[in-house]
Design a protein around this motif. Structure first.
Motif, PDB file in Angstrom:
ATOM      1  N   CYS A  89      -9.579   6.136   1.613  1.00  0.00           N
ATOM      2  CA  CYS A  89     -10.339   4.878   1.558  1.00  0.00           C
ATOM      3  C   CYS A  89     -11.412   4.822   2.638  1.00  0.00           C
ATOM      4  O   CYS A  89     -12.185   3.868   2.698  1.00  0.00           O
ATOM      5  CB  CYS A  89      -9.394   3.700   1.717  1.00  0.00           C
ATOM      6  N   GLU A 107     -10.586   4.740   5.811  1.00  0.00           N
ATOM      7  CA  GLU A 107      -9.925   4.180   6.990  1.00  0.00           C
ATOM      8  C   GLU A 107      -8.880   5.180   7.482  1.00  0.00           C
ATOM      9  O   GLU A 107      -8.279   5.899   6.678  1.00  0.00           O
ATOM     10  CB  GLU A 107      -9.236   2.853   6.635  1.00  0.00           C
ATOM     11  N   PHE A 164      -6.727  -0.355   6.551  1.00  0.00           N
ATOM     12  CA  PHE A 164      -7.232  -0.764   5.238  1.00  0.00           C
ATOM     13  C   PHE A 164      -6.695  -2.161   4.870  1.00  0.00           C
ATOM     14  O   PHE A 164      -7.418  -2.984   4.295  1.00  0.00           O
ATOM     15  CB  PHE A 164      -6.813   0.270   4.189  1.00  0.00           C
ATOM     16  N   THR A 171      -5.918   4.647   8.680  1.00  0.00           N
ATOM     17  CA  THR A 171      -4.521   4.304   8.332  1.00  0.00           C
ATOM     18  C   THR A 171      -4.498   3.232   7.239  1.00  0.00           C
ATOM     19  O   THR A 171      -5.480   2.509   7.033  1.00  0.00           O
ATOM     20  CB  THR A 171      -3.779   3.709   9.558  1.00  0.00           C
ATOM     21  N   GLY A 197      -6.275   8.530   4.246  1.00  0.00           N
ATOM     22  CA  GLY A 197      -7.671   8.422   4.678  1.00  0.00           C
ATOM     23  C   GLY A 197      -8.695   8.402   3.549  1.00  0.00           C
ATOM     24  O   GLY A 197      -9.897   8.317   3.798  1.00  0.00           O
ATOM     25  N   LEU A 214       0.841  -1.211   0.000  1.00  0.00           N
ATOM     26  CA  LEU A 214       0.000   0.000   0.000  1.00  0.00           C
ATOM     27  C   LEU A 214       0.875   1.260   0.000  1.00  0.00           C
ATOM     28  O   LEU A 214       2.055   1.200   0.354  1.00  0.00           O
ATOM     29  CB  LEU A 214      -0.924  -0.021   1.226  1.00  0.00           C
ATOM     30  N   THR A 274       0.689   6.192   3.201  1.00  0.00           N
ATOM     31  CA  THR A 274       0.632   7.634   3.474  1.00  0.00           C
ATOM     32  C   THR A 274      -0.444   7.970   4.501  1.00  0.00           C
ATOM     33  O   THR A 274      -0.539   9.117   4.937  1.00  0.00           O
ATOM     34  CB  THR A 274       0.316   8.407   2.183  1.00  0.00           C
ATOM     35  N   ASN A 275      -1.281   6.997   4.836  1.00  0.00           N
ATOM     36  CA  ASN A 275      -2.392   7.219   5.785  1.00  0.00           C
ATOM     37  C   ASN A 275      -3.259   8.409   5.384  1.00  0.00           C
ATOM     38  O   ASN A 275      -3.687   9.194   6.225  1.00  0.00           O
ATOM     39  CB  ASN A 275      -1.862   7.421   7.218  1.00  0.00           C
TER      40      ASN A 275
HETATM   41  S1  SF4 Z   1      -4.947   2.577   2.034  1.00  0.00           S
HETATM   42 FE1  SF4 Z   1      -6.317   4.264   2.523  1.00  0.00          FE
HETATM   43  S2  SF4 Z   1      -5.076   5.532   3.844  1.00  0.00           S
HETATM   44 FE2  SF4 Z   1      -3.650   4.242   2.749  1.00  0.00          FE
HETATM   45  S3  SF4 Z   1      -3.084   5.311   0.908  1.00  0.00           S
HETATM   46 FE3  SF4 Z   1      -4.824   4.048   0.372  1.00  0.00          FE
HETATM   47  S4  SF4 Z   1      -6.548   5.403   0.614  1.00  0.00           S
HETATM   48 FE4  SF4 Z   1      -4.848   6.335   1.710  1.00  0.00          FE
END
Ligand code: SF4
Length: 470
Positions: free
Chosen positions: A21, A23, A29, A25, A19, A13, A16-17
């Motif tokens: 999505c 979630e 996710f 962090t 958000g 992933l 970058t956290n």
């Molecule tokens: S998993 Fe969620 S928090 Fe992480 S980069 Fe993707 S959209 Fe952003």
């Protein structure tokens, strides 16, 4: 190789956290990806940014289930089958409950055909807070006549949104049905050693899922599946034959086990959903229809447990369908999460401001037992389901999931005000949560009556204790 921990998924992933999505962090996710409540497409940066393209492709591959997931039909009632990763559900869970398709034939009178299709479509069995439904219609070409089959398919799809299976070994008949149902993503049944070339071409031309069939010959079945996969057909279902009795039944059972074990252990050439045909009970020489229904249900039970992903069935008698849908629901319920109802205030009957207020936990079996004991005795009341993570009253009190604070929190979240919405400012606690009485009175500022240990005794309790003494 597959990944099965959030930490492993996290590596792929963006980290970058951000958000986006939903979630907080990337790690949160990643957990959703592992339990399949989230998809990689829910992470916009991963999908949109070119620099993540390679990681996305790798992640999708690593997350793909061992057994291919195949979709039959379109829209809200699409039937997804396969998609499993384990042989035993205590290791993870089984995904995509066994789908039950009931047969009609193209030689039925039109009115009887339409009536049966409606019966299949409208079937509903209420079970712990949800309706159990049937999944589709299998249209059998008993006439072997393309025009007759096309006409029956047309009638079926005019009368249901359920997915359909087109059943014939005659490619001309299947093509006639496909012409009518091509927008419905039907499952084609079936390609065998005699017709595989023509049926394979139909699956490719119409882009529909297809069953490959070789009765009691796993080498031939695997070879057909490989030939189709090499030709670019991805959505394949396996039919190893379902023999209803004797040695054939024993072989059938062994074949189902061998296919699923090989697929889970990584043999991708046979890692497809499997079709069972309990309706062969009707071809086993049993002349009494009740006994044939009974035996069909026995076969359906065996192959729901081991490892039928989609089934063709005939009997719609309640004593046949009821155990079939209940068993599938039970086997495919995630054993890691107790069945729970939404935590909120429910009305039982037609309560008003003088009606009693009770609470219980959100464990579905507890909730529906209490609700049914109240409703069947005509007790109009308010019933709060407190979120205890789906745990029953006694265990939740012992484990700290049911406390006075939790009950107070549940009242606040439900928007129900004991001081304004009812005249008595009284709540009845389950007898098994009696020890919360003092704490509850302090936290809620309400009178707390201790109810019976068993909700079956609520009618007698109400007679003696309601309305509460001032
Ligand atoms: S998993 Fe969620 S928090 Fe992480 S980069 Fe993707 S959209 Fe952003």
């Amino acid at each position: 190789m597959k990944i099965n921990s959030p930490l492993e998924a996290y590596k792929y992933l963006p980290q970058t956290n951000c958000g986006e999505c939903g979630e907080p962090t990337c790690m949160a996710f990643a957990s959703k990806l592992i339990d399949r409540s989230g998809k990689t497409t829910d992470c916009p940066p991963l999908i949109k940014e070119k620099k993540f393209a390679k990681k996305l492709a790798e992640l999708d591959k690593l997350l793909a289930p061992e057994i291919r997931e195949v979709a039959i039909g379109v829209g809200d009632r699409v039937a997804k089958i396969g998609g499993d990763d384990v042989l035993y559900r205590h290791k993870l869970t089984f995904f995509n409950k066994t789908k039950m398709f009931f047969d009609v034939t193209d030689t039925m009178e039109e009115s009887a055909l339409v009536e049966r299709v409606k019966k299949i479509t409208d079937y509903k069995k209420f079970y712990v807070g949800r309706n159990l439904l049937l999944d589709g219609v299998a249209i059998r070409a008993a006439s072997n006549d393309p025009a007759k089959f096309a006409s029956a398919v047309k009638k079926v799809i005019e009368n249901t949104e359920l997915p359909v299976i087109l059943c014939s070994f005659n490619p001309a008949v299947l093509k006639a049905g496909l012409e009518v149902a091509k927008d419905k993503n039907p499952l084609l049944y079936a390609a065998n050693k005699d017709n595989w070339k023509e049926v394979g071409e139909l699956a490719l031309e119409y882009k529909v899922p297809v069953v490959v069939s070789a009765f009691n010959d796993l080498d031939a079945l695997k070879s057909l599946a490989k030939t189709f996969a090499d030709a670019g057909i991805k959505d394949i279902v396996l039919d190893p034959g379902t023999y209803p009795s004797g040695k054939g039944l024993k072989d059938t059972f062994t074949n189902f086990l061998k296919i699923r074990r090989a697929g889970i252990m990584g043999d991708t050439e046979i890692a497809y959903p499997v079709m069972a045909m309990p309706l062969t009970a009707w071809m086993s020489g049993i002349s009494d229809p009740v006994s044939a229904s009974y035996w069909e249900t026995v076969l359906a039970s065996v192959f729901t447990i081991r490892y039928g992903d989609v089934m063709l069935l005939h009997s719609m008698d309640p004593y046949a369908t009821m155990p079939e849908v209940h068993l599938a629901e039970t086997i495919y319920t995630d054993p890691r999460s107790p069945v729970a109802v939404d935590s909120k205030m429910y009305k039982v009957g037609t309560p008003d401001e003088n009606s009693p207020v009770l609470f219980t936990t959100n464990f579905a079996l507890t909730y529906y037992t209490v609700e049914s004991d109240l409703a069947s005795n005509g007790i109009n009341c308010w019933l709060l389901a407190v979120n205890t993570d789906g745990i029953g009253v006694e265990a939740a009190v012992a484990g700290g999931q049911l406390t006075a604070d939790k009950v107070k929190d549940a009242f606040e979240k439900s928007g129900f005000d004991l001081k304004k919405d009812v005249t008595h400012n009284t709540v009845i606690t389950p007898g098994l949560a009696a020890r919360l009485q003092g704490d509850l009175e302090d936290k809620l500022g309400s009178k707390v009556l201790v109810g019976p240990m068993d909700s079956g005794r609520l009618p007698g309790f109400m007679e003696k204790n309601w309305p509460p003494k001032k």
